[in-house]
Design a protein around this motif. Structure first.
Motif, PDB file in Angstrom:
ATOM      1  N   VAL A  71       0.855  -1.184   0.000  1.00 26.13           N
ATOM      2  CA  VAL A  71       0.000   0.000   0.000  1.00 26.13           C
ATOM      3  C   VAL A  71       0.893   1.237   0.000  1.00 26.13           C
ATOM      4  O   VAL A  71       2.092   1.162   0.271  1.00 26.13           O
ATOM      5  CB  VAL A  71      -0.942   0.029   1.236  1.00 26.13           C
ATOM      6  CG1 VAL A  71      -1.915  -1.138   1.195  1.00 26.13           C
ATOM      7  CG2 VAL A  71      -0.166   0.040   2.528  1.00 26.13           C
ATOM      8  N   GLU A  72       0.302   2.373  -0.304  1.00 23.09           N
ATOM      9  CA  GLU A  72       1.053   3.623  -0.289  1.00 23.09           C
ATOM     10  C   GLU A  72       1.373   4.029   1.150  1.00 23.09           C
ATOM     11  O   GLU A  72       0.679   3.642   2.091  1.00 23.09           O
ATOM     12  CB  GLU A  72       0.258   4.724  -0.975  1.00 23.09           C
ATOM     13  CG  GLU A  72       0.090   4.478  -2.459  1.00 23.09           C
ATOM     14  CD  GLU A  72      -0.618   5.614  -3.159  1.00 23.09           C
ATOM     15  OE1 GLU A  72      -0.793   6.701  -2.542  1.00 23.09           O
ATOM     16  OE2 GLU A  72      -1.004   5.415  -4.315  1.00 23.09           O
ATOM     17  N   LYS A  73       2.411   4.839   1.279  1.00 24.03           N
ATOM     18  CA  LYS A  73       2.880   5.254   2.599  1.00 24.03           C
ATOM     19  C   LYS A  73       1.783   5.949   3.400  1.00 24.03           C
ATOM     20  O   LYS A  73       1.605   5.673   4.587  1.00 24.03           O
ATOM     21  CB  LYS A  73       4.099   6.169   2.441  1.00 24.03           C
ATOM     22  CG  LYS A  73       4.697   6.612   3.744  1.00 24.03           C
ATOM     23  CD  LYS A  73       5.898   7.505   3.533  1.00 24.03           C
ATOM     24  CE  LYS A  73       6.428   7.998   4.864  1.00 24.03           C
ATOM     25  NZ  LYS A  73       7.527   8.944   4.694  1.00 24.03           N
ATOM     26  N   LYS A  74       1.034   6.853   2.757  1.00 24.43           N
ATOM     27  CA  LYS A  74      -0.029   7.575   3.470  1.00 24.43           C
ATOM     28  C   LYS A  74      -1.087   6.618   4.011  1.00 24.43           C
ATOM     29  O   LYS A  74      -1.581   6.776   5.119  1.00 24.43           O
ATOM     30  CB  LYS A  74      -0.685   8.619   2.567  1.00 24.43           C
ATOM     31  CG  LYS A  74       0.104   9.882   2.412  1.00 24.43           C
ATOM     32  CD  LYS A  74      -0.718  10.897   1.632  1.00 24.43           C
ATOM     33  CE  LYS A  74      -0.157  12.264   1.836  1.00 24.43           C
ATOM     34  NZ  LYS A  74      -0.838  13.033   2.843  1.00 24.43           N
ATOM     35  N   ALA A  75      -1.444   5.607   3.212  1.00 23.53           N
ATOM     36  CA  ALA A  75      -2.439   4.631   3.655  1.00 23.53           C
ATOM     37  C   ALA A  75      -1.900   3.825   4.833  1.00 23.53           C
ATOM     38  O   ALA A  75      -2.627   3.540   5.787  1.00 23.53           O
ATOM     39  CB  ALA A  75      -2.824   3.701   2.506  1.00 23.53           C
ATOM     40  N   ALA A  76      -0.627   3.455   4.773  1.00 27.74           N
ATOM     41  CA  ALA A  76      -0.008   2.694   5.860  1.00 27.74           C
ATOM     42  C   ALA A  76       0.045   3.532   7.140  1.00 27.74           C
ATOM     43  O   ALA A  76      -0.243   3.033   8.230  1.00 27.74           O
ATOM     44  CB  ALA A  76       1.397   2.257   5.457  1.00 27.74           C
ATOM     45  N   GLU A  77       0.401   4.798   7.004  1.00 27.93           N
ATOM     46  CA  GLU A  77       0.446   5.683   8.173  1.00 27.93           C
ATOM     47  C   GLU A  77      -0.928   5.811   8.814  1.00 27.93           C
ATOM     48  O   GLU A  77      -1.069   5.728  10.038  1.00 27.93           O
ATOM     49  CB  GLU A  77       0.959   7.067   7.769  1.00 27.93           C
ATOM     50  CG  GLU A  77       2.428   7.092   7.418  1.00 27.93           C
ATOM     51  CD  GLU A  77       2.879   8.428   6.866  1.00 27.93           C
ATOM     52  OE1 GLU A  77       2.029   9.285   6.500  1.00 27.93           O
ATOM     53  OE2 GLU A  77       4.109   8.627   6.777  1.00 27.93           O
ATOM     54  N   LEU A  78      -1.955   6.000   7.972  1.00 25.31           N
ATOM     55  CA  LEU A  78      -3.312   6.147   8.493  1.00 25.31           C
ATOM     56  C   LEU A  78      -3.747   4.882   9.215  1.00 25.31           C
ATOM     57  O   LEU A  78      -4.278   4.935  10.334  1.00 25.31           O
ATOM     58  CB  LEU A  78      -4.287   6.473   7.359  1.00 25.31           C
ATOM     59  CG  LEU A  78      -5.749   6.612   7.760  1.00 25.31           C
ATOM     60  CD1 LEU A  78      -5.929   7.731   8.792  1.00 25.31           C
ATOM     61  CD2 LEU A  78      -6.606   6.853   6.537  1.00 25.31           C
TER      62      LEU A  78
END
Length: 97
Positions: A71-78
């Motif tokens: 997954v994209e970094k932003k999705a992982a962070e969220l």
């Protein structure tokens, strides 16, 4: 649900009976209500994201999620923030049925 308040047509797309006709004032009020609901939802989501931004997360944990779940970094962070920074819980949430 808000679109139902706009009225003027029945389920078949035919003009509704005269008793079901919505006045321009009622239609305007329904549109106003829809806009207010949308605004309230956006404000609630913004408040939720502000709270999640306060959750401390480890960059290495983000990297694990990005690598393993693709997954994209932003999705992982969220996802990690939504699980209070708990890597195992965040990973499990991707595979939970």
């Amino acid at each position: 649900k808000g679109l139902d308040r706009l009225g003027g047509r029945d389920d078949d797309g035919d003009d509704a009976a005269a008793a079901d006709v919505v006045t321009p004032g009622a239609r305007a009020e329904a549109l106003r209500s829809l806009l207010e609901e949308g605004k309230a939802e956006k404000e609630a989501e913004a408040a939720r994201l502000r709270e999640l931004a306060k959750v401390k997360i480890d960059a290495a944990d983000v990297a694990v999620i990005v690598s393993e779940m693709e997954v994209e970094k932003k999705a992982a962070e969220l996802r990690l923030r939504e699980h209070g920074g708990d890597l195992a819980a965040a990973l499990r949430s991707y595979v939970a049925v």
